[in-house]
Write an enzyme that holds these catalytic residues in place. Structure first.
Site, PDB file in Angstrom:
ATOM      1  N   GLU A 152      13.644   8.172 -11.151  1.00  0.00           N
ATOM      2  CA  GLU A 152      13.920   7.102 -10.193  1.00  0.00           C
ATOM      3  C   GLU A 152      15.179   6.331 -10.568  1.00  0.00           C
ATOM      4  OE1 GLU A 152      10.653   4.559  -9.236  1.00  0.00           O
ATOM      5  OE2 GLU A 152      11.780   3.626  -7.604  1.00  0.00           O
ATOM      6  N   PHE A 187      15.105   0.337  -1.614  1.00  0.00           N
ATOM      7  CA  PHE A 187      15.273  -1.051  -2.056  1.00  0.00           C
ATOM      8  C   PHE A 187      16.377  -1.126  -3.127  1.00  0.00           C
ATOM      9  CE2 PHE A 187      14.330  -4.324  -5.245  1.00  0.00           C
ATOM     10  CZ  PHE A 187      14.501  -5.445  -4.469  1.00  0.00           C
ATOM     11  N   ARG A 217      12.108  -6.254   0.387  1.00  0.00           N
ATOM     12  CA  ARG A 217      10.963  -5.555  -0.203  1.00  0.00           C
ATOM     13  C   ARG A 217       9.640  -5.826   0.509  1.00  0.00           C
ATOM     14  NH1 ARG A 217      10.791  -3.475  -6.511  1.00  0.00           N
ATOM     15  NH2 ARG A 217      10.826  -1.324  -5.798  1.00  0.00           N
ATOM     16  N   GLU A 246       6.544   1.532  -0.808  1.00  0.00           N
ATOM     17  CA  GLU A 246       6.358   0.772  -2.048  1.00  0.00           C
ATOM     18  C   GLU A 246       6.886  -0.642  -1.787  1.00  0.00           C
ATOM     19  OE1 GLU A 246       7.163   1.785  -6.651  1.00  0.00           O
ATOM     20  OE2 GLU A 246       8.911   1.241  -5.485  1.00  0.00           O
TER      21      GLU A 246
HETATM   22  C1  LER Z   1      10.319  -0.602  -9.429  1.00  0.00           C
HETATM   23  O1  LER Z   1      11.257  -1.455  -8.910  1.00  0.00           O
HETATM   24  C2  LER Z   1      10.139   0.630  -8.648  1.00  0.00           C
HETATM   25  O2  LER Z   1      10.831   0.868  -7.685  1.00  0.00           O
HETATM   26  C3  LER Z   1       9.085   1.557  -9.087  1.00  0.00           C
HETATM   27  O3  LER Z   1       9.016   2.676  -8.266  1.00  0.00           O
HETATM   28  C4  LER Z   1       9.232   1.881 -10.543  1.00  0.00           C
HETATM   29  O4  LER Z   1       8.434   2.915 -10.975  1.00  0.00           O
HETATM   30 MN    MN Z   2      10.375   2.595  -6.427  1.00  0.00          MN
END
Ligand code: LER
Ligand code: MN
Length: 270
Positions: A152, A187, A217, A246
């Site tokens: 990520e 994000f 977010r 998320e």
């Molecule tokens: C944290 O900001 C995020 O995006 C998560 O997916 C971290 O694992």
């Molecule tokens: Mn994330």
């Protein structure tokens, strides 16, 4: 594209019963449940088998996402800490077998959240070398189990190894493992990428997984992130993988989930 929800991560209430979370996500209309590595490691084997039975019965996918804790930092100067990170990855792979999941995303190459985001005291080149060294071991172990890793890319306030697609592509090119791709979270992209759609094009077949939330977010559709051009870029590169919500659960979990479904599903089905 499948649309999933990464719920257990933001809502610990759900952590206690993963099968129930799966039923709830399916009833809402999601195709996939994403669970945190922490939930995977903390749950009993029977609970994980129950999650798999439930997901199979509902036709739901399950995948996992994990940010290494600081005491498992795979780029640490301390060999014992790096070894703990490698061991954590192996334990996650063991647990993933129980839920029938073959994709692990997240910050496996360092630790998260890196609140000392400048990595004070460490030498960036050395951190990167250690990180690459650990990730080579983790990626080879993953490959031997048929697992794909999606590293990520997070913004500068959460990590320091790489923060944008250019940096992440350079990292995985140097790593040179075919089972390692990228998890792009819109994000973070909205903070770091000059042009998110162009960055997706650049990442091309290295895009392994997507996280969505709006620019604030909250659920997608709440603020001003340009999902139209992002999904166009994903279609242009032929991305057929999963997209997972998320977001913060404002104004509440149910509303955030429903509104995100209404907004994102049409993009996934185009
Ligand atoms: C944290 O900001 C995020 O995006 C998560 O997916 C971290 O694992
Ligand atoms: Mn994330």
């Amino acid at each position: 594209m499948e649309y999933g929800i990464h719920y257990a991560y933001w809502q610990h209430e759900w952590k206690a019963d993963l099968a129930a979370a799966c039923r709830r996500a399916s009833a809402l209309g999601f195709d996939l449940l994403e669970i945190s590595g922490g939930s995977l490691l903390d749950s009993g084997e029977e609970e994980l088998r129950e999650l798999r039975r439930t997901a199979d019965g509902l036709g739901m996918g399950v995948n996992a996402c994990h940010g290494m804790s600081k005491d498992c930092d795979t780029g640490s100067d301390d060999p014992a800490v790096r070894a703990r990170g490698i061991d954590t990855a192996k334990r996650l792979f063991d647990r993933m077998a129980l839920i029938g999941s073959s994709r692990l995303g997240g910050i496996l190459y360092s630790y998260w959240p890196a609140l000392d985001y400048t990595n004070a005291g460490a030498e960036p080149a050395r951190t990167r070398e250690y990180s690459l060294e650990s990730m080579a071991v983790i990626a080879d172990e993953a490959a031997s189990r048929g697992i794909q890793l999606n590293l990520e890319v997070v913004n500068r306030y959460e990590n320091f190894v790489f923060n944008d697609v250019d940096g992440a592509l350079a990292y995985i090119t140097e790593l040179g493992r075919g089972n390692v791709k990228l998890l792009l979270d819109v994000f973070h992209m909205n903070i770091e990428e000059p042009d998110c759609a162009e960055s997706i094009q650049k990442a091309g077949d290295k895009v392994g997984h997507i996280h969505v939330a709006d620019s604030d977010r909250w659920y997608p559709g709440h603020a001003h992130y340009d999902f139209e051009s992002t999904f166009k870029a994903l279609r242009d590169i032929g991305y057929m993988g999963a997209v997972a919500l998320e977001s913060f659960q404002y104004p509440d979990m149910e509303t955030a989930a429903r509104r995100s479904l209404e907004f994102i599903q049409p993009f996934c089905r185009k």
